[in-house]
Write a protein that holds these residues in place. Structure first.
Motif, PDB file in Angstrom:
ATOM      1  N   ILE A  33       0.894  -1.289   0.011  1.00 19.29           N
ATOM      2  CA  ILE A  33      -0.117  -0.045  -0.146  1.00 19.29           C
ATOM      3  C   ILE A  33       1.070   1.213   0.011  1.00 19.29           C
ATOM      4  O   ILE A  33       1.581   1.300   1.031  1.00 19.29           O
ATOM      5  CB  ILE A  33      -0.950  -0.024   1.310  1.00 19.29           C
ATOM      6  N   GLY A  34       0.867   1.972  -0.796  1.00 20.65           N
ATOM      7  CA  GLY A  34       2.000   3.023  -1.192  1.00 20.65           C
ATOM      8  C   GLY A  34       3.313   2.526  -1.575  1.00 20.65           C
ATOM      9  O   GLY A  34       3.492   1.342  -1.982  1.00 20.65           O
ATOM     10  N   PRO A  35       4.197   3.440  -1.533  1.00 18.32           N
ATOM     11  CA  PRO A  35       5.610   3.141  -2.111  1.00 18.32           C
ATOM     12  C   PRO A  35       6.247   2.145  -1.356  1.00 18.32           C
ATOM     13  O   PRO A  35       6.017   2.054  -0.044  1.00 18.32           O
ATOM     14  CB  PRO A  35       6.442   4.616  -1.872  1.00 18.32           C
ATOM     15  N   PRO A  36       6.972   1.012  -1.722  1.00 18.60           N
ATOM     16  CA  PRO A  36       7.651  -0.101  -1.347  1.00 18.60           C
ATOM     17  C   PRO A  36       8.582   0.575  -0.232  1.00 18.60           C
ATOM     18  O   PRO A  36       8.872  -0.275   0.903  1.00 18.60           O
ATOM     19  CB  PRO A  36       8.184  -0.797  -2.127  1.00 18.60           C
ATOM     20  N   ASP A  37       9.257   1.595  -0.408  1.00 17.46           N
ATOM     21  CA  ASP A  37      10.289   2.200   0.602  1.00 17.46           C
ATOM     22  C   ASP A  37       9.507   2.368   1.888  1.00 17.46           C
ATOM     23  O   ASP A  37      10.307   2.213   2.802  1.00 17.46           O
ATOM     24  CB  ASP A  37      10.886   3.232   0.055  1.00 17.46           C
ATOM     25  N   ARG A  38       8.075   2.528   2.021  1.00 18.05           N
ATOM     26  CA  ARG A  38       7.857   2.744   3.324  1.00 18.05           C
ATOM     27  C   ARG A  38       7.767   1.445   4.232  1.00 18.05           C
ATOM     28  O   ARG A  38       7.810   1.472   5.227  1.00 18.05           O
ATOM     29  CB  ARG A  38       6.147   3.383   3.288  1.00 18.05           C
ATOM     30  N   TRP A  39       7.783   0.413   3.504  1.00 18.42           N
ATOM     31  CA  TRP A  39       7.680  -0.877   4.291  1.00 18.42           C
ATOM     32  C   TRP A  39       8.864  -1.612   4.431  1.00 18.42           C
ATOM     33  O   TRP A  39       9.181  -2.447   5.336  1.00 18.42           O
ATOM     34  CB  TRP A  39       6.672  -1.887   3.221  1.00 18.42           C
ATOM     35  N   ILE A  40      10.013  -1.359   3.507  1.00 24.00           N
ATOM     36  CA  ILE A  40      11.196  -2.247   3.559  1.00 24.00           C
ATOM     37  C   ILE A  40      11.823  -2.044   5.005  1.00 24.00           C
ATOM     38  O   ILE A  40      12.198  -2.944   5.578  1.00 24.00           O
ATOM     39  CB  ILE A  40      12.133  -1.727   2.615  1.00 24.00           C
ATOM     40  N   THR A  41      12.031  -0.886   5.486  1.00 23.64           N
ATOM     41  CA  THR A  41      12.699  -0.766   7.013  1.00 23.64           C
ATOM     42  C   THR A  41      12.074  -1.226   7.842  1.00 23.64           C
ATOM     43  O   THR A  41      12.603  -2.140   8.818  1.00 23.64           O
ATOM     44  CB  THR A  41      13.061   0.602   7.162  1.00 23.64           C
ATOM     45  N   PRO A  42      10.650  -0.829   8.336  1.00 28.22           N
ATOM     46  CA  PRO A  42       9.990  -1.636   9.210  1.00 28.22           C
ATOM     47  C   PRO A  42      10.011  -3.170   9.505  1.00 28.22           C
ATOM     48  O   PRO A  42      10.061  -3.921  10.501  1.00 28.22           O
ATOM     49  CB  PRO A  42       8.564  -0.962   8.978  1.00 28.22           C
ATOM     50  N   ILE A  43       9.741  -3.705   7.972  1.00 23.91           N
ATOM     51  CA  ILE A  43      10.085  -5.091   8.005  1.00 23.91           C
ATOM     52  C   ILE A  43      11.317  -5.558   8.303  1.00 23.91           C
ATOM     53  O   ILE A  43      11.501  -6.529   8.921  1.00 23.91           O
ATOM     54  CB  ILE A  43       9.400  -5.736   6.568  1.00 23.91           C
ATOM     55  N   LYS A  44      12.326  -5.020   7.722  1.00 20.44           N
ATOM     56  CA  LYS A  44      13.603  -5.647   8.189  1.00 20.44           C
ATOM     57  C   LYS A  44      13.996  -5.654   9.723  1.00 20.44           C
ATOM     58  O   LYS A  44      14.720  -6.350  10.264  1.00 20.44           O
ATOM     59  CB  LYS A  44      14.809  -4.870   7.188  1.00 20.44           C
ATOM     60  N   ASP A  45      13.414  -4.333  10.208  1.00 17.05           N
ATOM     61  CA  ASP A  45      13.500  -4.221  11.713  1.00 17.05           C
ATOM     62  C   ASP A  45      12.919  -5.071  12.377  1.00 17.05           C
ATOM     63  O   ASP A  45      13.406  -5.581  13.453  1.00 17.05           O
ATOM     64  CB  ASP A  45      13.118  -3.023  12.133  1.00 17.05           C
TER      65      ASP A  45
END
Length: 333
Positions: A33-45
């Motif tokens: 939902i929205g740009p993938p960049d918003r998701w990458i860091t929270p998921i990696k964390d």
């Protein structure tokens, strides 16, 4: 089966033969939902020891264990021979379940906060209060320069009904209950939330609607609920009722809603979801004086609040424990 949280769970070992315990799981961020960049860091964390794949076109997907989807991606399942779990990132999974390529033998789970979404509950409260205190009437009178003071009711004198009592709807209902509204729910199966009268099953729908002055729809879209809000059901509400839709646009027969408003049978409506989004500029909802139109903004999905739920189900998958928020494919949610 229900877990201790009251959410639907599923025993992974019942769904496929043995959980594969690897040192590092492969997670695919297939769509967002929205740009993938918003998701990458929270998921990696949240999953620092796992292998997160984000380039769906270039990455080798043959060893992916878990795939995360906000919406369907044509052709991707054929590239996921090792897939063990699908996690939906949106509140609803109807579009994902409608994908003809969805593997029949892979469990699907949601990733919402187990405590519900406070932002949606606040949004529902806002619009219930707007209709309860007849704010659209006063806004229109201000525009016309009219000073008029109609009767005002307390919350305890107003009957509010909510369709659905799932993860999203329950916090909305309990918040309204705690403010003092007379709350009732309509559900497919019995629900026993304290202080909220429950009507369940098709036979009870007419009784539920007959006692409801402000109707809130939070149902999932299924074959049984599509077009459920139509001329027939609107006519079951008391004359002068108000309607709030945060479910899906497919629940509402648009022409029937406009007819109920134009004849004065319904007093007003607040709409957050539509059959086509963005709503076409020529759609009559835009200019209707009794409709408050919102651009699907009941909440803003926050990846940081969803990532912990993803991580917990990845942990459970590895351990062979029940998956949280498992989707019932037959029920459609």
């Amino acid at each position: 089966m229900l877990g201790s949280t009251g959410c639907r769970v599923g025993k992974v070992s019942d769904l496929y033969e043995g959980a594969v315990r690897t040192v590092k799981m492969s997670i695919l961020l297939a769509s967002t939902i929205g740009p993938p960049d918003r998701w990458i860091t929270p998921i990696k964390d949240a999953l620092p020891n796992e292998d997160l794949k984000t380039n769906i076109e270039a990455d080798d997907l043959s060893k992916v264990d878990v795939a995360l989807f906000a919406h369907k991606v044509p052709g991707v399942f054929a590239r996921l021979p090792n897939l063990k779990l699908i996690i939906g990132l949106q509140a609803g999974v109807d579009s994902l379940l409608a994908d003809p390529e969805l593997p029949a033998d892979i469990p699907v789970a949601r990733a919402g906060d187990l405590n519900g979404d406070r932002m949606i509950a606040e949004y529902v409260l806002l619009h219930v209060l707007r209709h309860h205190r007849n704010m659209p009437f006063f806004v229109e009178n201000q525009r016309k320069g009219v000073w008029e003071k109609p009767e005002v009711l307390e919350a305890c004198e107003r009957r509010v009904g909510i369709m659905g009592m799932g993860l999203i709807a329950t916090p909305c209902a309990t918040l309204l209950r705690d403010i003092g509204f007379q709350l009732a729910s309509w559900t497919r199966t019995p629900n026993s939330t304290e202080g909220i009268e429950n009507f369940h099953g098709t036979d009870a729908l007419s009784k539920f609607l007959a006692r409801t002055e402000i109707l809130i729809n939070v149902l999932p879209v299924t074959a049984e609920t599509e077009d459920i809000l139509c001329a027939k059901t609107f006519s079951m509400l008391p004359k002068g009722a108000n309607f709030i839709n945060i479910g899906r646009g497919q629940h509402v027969v648009d022409a029937d809603l406009i007819e109920a408003l134009d004849t004065g049978y319904l007093n007003g409506a607040t709409l957050d979801v539509y059959r086509q989004e963005p709503l076409p500029s020529e759609h009559p909802f835009w200019s209707h004086p009794k409709i408050t139109l919102m651009p699907h903004t009941a909440r803003k999905t926050r990846p940081a609040s969803i990532a912990p739920q993803i991580a917990e189900n990845v942990r459970r998958l590895r351990a062979g424990e029940p998956i949280l928020q498992l989707v019932d494919r037959e029920a459609g949610y």
